[in-house]
Design an enzyme around this catalytic site. Sequence first.
Site, PDB file in Angstrom:
ATOM      1  N   CYS A 166       4.665   2.025  79.463  1.00 22.73           N
ATOM      2  CA  CYS A 166       5.328   1.044  78.590  1.00 22.73           C
ATOM      3  C   CYS A 166       5.457  -0.256  79.384  1.00 22.73           C
ATOM      4  O   CYS A 166       4.727  -0.453  80.369  1.00 22.73           O
ATOM      5  CB  CYS A 166       6.670   1.565  78.077  1.00 22.73           C
ATOM      6  SG  CYS A 166       7.896   1.889  79.361  1.00 22.73           S
ATOM      7  N   ARG A 198      10.959   3.740  77.430  1.00 17.43           N
ATOM      8  CA  ARG A 198      10.066   4.601  76.657  1.00 17.43           C
ATOM      9  C   ARG A 198       9.208   5.542  77.502  1.00 17.43           C
ATOM     10  O   ARG A 198       9.194   6.753  77.238  1.00 17.43           O
ATOM     11  CB  ARG A 198       9.156   3.736  75.766  1.00 17.43           C
ATOM     12  CG  ARG A 198       9.912   3.010  74.676  1.00 17.43           C
ATOM     13  CD  ARG A 198       9.084   1.909  74.046  1.00 17.43           C
ATOM     14  NE  ARG A 198       8.836   0.816  74.997  1.00 17.43           N
ATOM     15  CZ  ARG A 198       8.084  -0.241  74.757  1.00 17.43           C
ATOM     16  NH1 ARG A 198       7.478  -0.339  73.582  1.00 17.43           N
ATOM     17  NH2 ARG A 198       7.949  -1.191  75.658  1.00 17.43           N
ATOM     18  N   ASP A 225      10.254  -1.076  71.326  1.00 18.33           N
ATOM     19  CA  ASP A 225      10.995  -1.279  72.572  1.00 18.33           C
ATOM     20  C   ASP A 225      12.499  -1.229  72.268  1.00 18.33           C
ATOM     21  O   ASP A 225      13.002  -2.065  71.514  1.00 18.33           O
ATOM     22  CB  ASP A 225      10.590  -2.669  73.102  1.00 18.33           C
ATOM     23  CG  ASP A 225      11.222  -2.976  74.427  1.00 18.33           C
ATOM     24  OD1 ASP A 225      12.112  -2.223  74.856  1.00 18.33           O
ATOM     25  OD2 ASP A 225      10.817  -3.981  75.025  1.00 18.33           O
TER      26      ASP A 225
HETATM   27  P1  4NP Z   1      10.489  -0.157  78.275  1.00 23.06           P
HETATM   28  O1  4NP Z   1      11.654  -1.159  77.860  1.00 23.06           O
HETATM   29  O2  4NP Z   1       9.204  -0.949  78.255  1.00 23.06           O
HETATM   30  O3  4NP Z   1      10.523   0.874  77.204  1.00 23.06           O
HETATM   31  O4  4NP Z   1      10.836   0.364  79.651  1.00 23.06           O
HETATM   32  C1  4NP Z   1      11.867  -2.385  78.504  1.00 23.06           C
HETATM   33  C2  4NP Z   1      12.569  -2.438  79.673  1.00 23.06           C
HETATM   34  C3  4NP Z   1      12.789  -3.655  80.308  1.00 23.06           C
HETATM   35  C4  4NP Z   1      12.291  -4.811  79.748  1.00 23.06           C
HETATM   36  C5  4NP Z   1      11.596  -4.765  78.569  1.00 23.06           C
HETATM   37  C6  4NP Z   1      11.366  -3.549  77.956  1.00 23.06           C
HETATM   38  N1  4NP Z   1      12.537  -6.055  80.361  1.00 23.06           N
HETATM   39  O5  4NP Z   1      12.093  -7.080  79.828  1.00 23.06           O
HETATM   40  O6  4NP Z   1      13.162  -6.098  81.423  1.00 23.06           O
END
Ligand code: 4NP
Length: 156
Positions: free
Chosen positions: A9, A15, A127
């Site tokens: 992800c 995720r 997300d």
């Molecule tokens: P992930 O969620 O891609 O599902 O781990 C996110 C975690 C952090 C960020 C964006 C999405 N961020 O911009 O820091």
Amino acid sequence: MKKSILFVCLGNICRSPAAEGIMRQMVEKAGQSDSIEVDSAGTYSGHAGDLPDVRMRRAASKRGYDLVHRARPIREEDFERFDMIVVMDDMNYEKVHRLAPSRREAEKIFRMREFFDTFSEWSYVPDPYYEGADGFELVLDMLEEGCRNLLTRISE
Ligand code: 4NP
């Protein structure tokens, strides 16, 4: 034959570590730990070394999943190490595709949506980072379905 799956992800704190934890437990319950390896990574390195987001850890723990992965960015070498790279959305698909060392290696990239059935109206795993608690539950519901179908597919 041994199979290895990398879930990817953006941040590798919501995720994909949840998908890794869910899949690992399903693999253990199916008695396939010796033949299926799972890991996760992110296309953004800003959270490298972090445990999964506390909201995701809490939501996953209520369903019996212990998420202990430490975030790490995906690397080109991951294409050698893994048989399947399963991405959560189109943005991550594009980023991972650009990293692929060859067209043949790019064929290892799959979208999580390919393993949905009741969630087939979704083309991606949303997300949950900027969402409320419902967002985490939805993601876990989707990942449980996707991982169950993925495990069936690779066990065939
Ligand atoms: P992930 O969620 O891609 O599902 O781990 C996110 C975690 C952090 C960020 C964006 C999405 N961020 O911009 O820091």
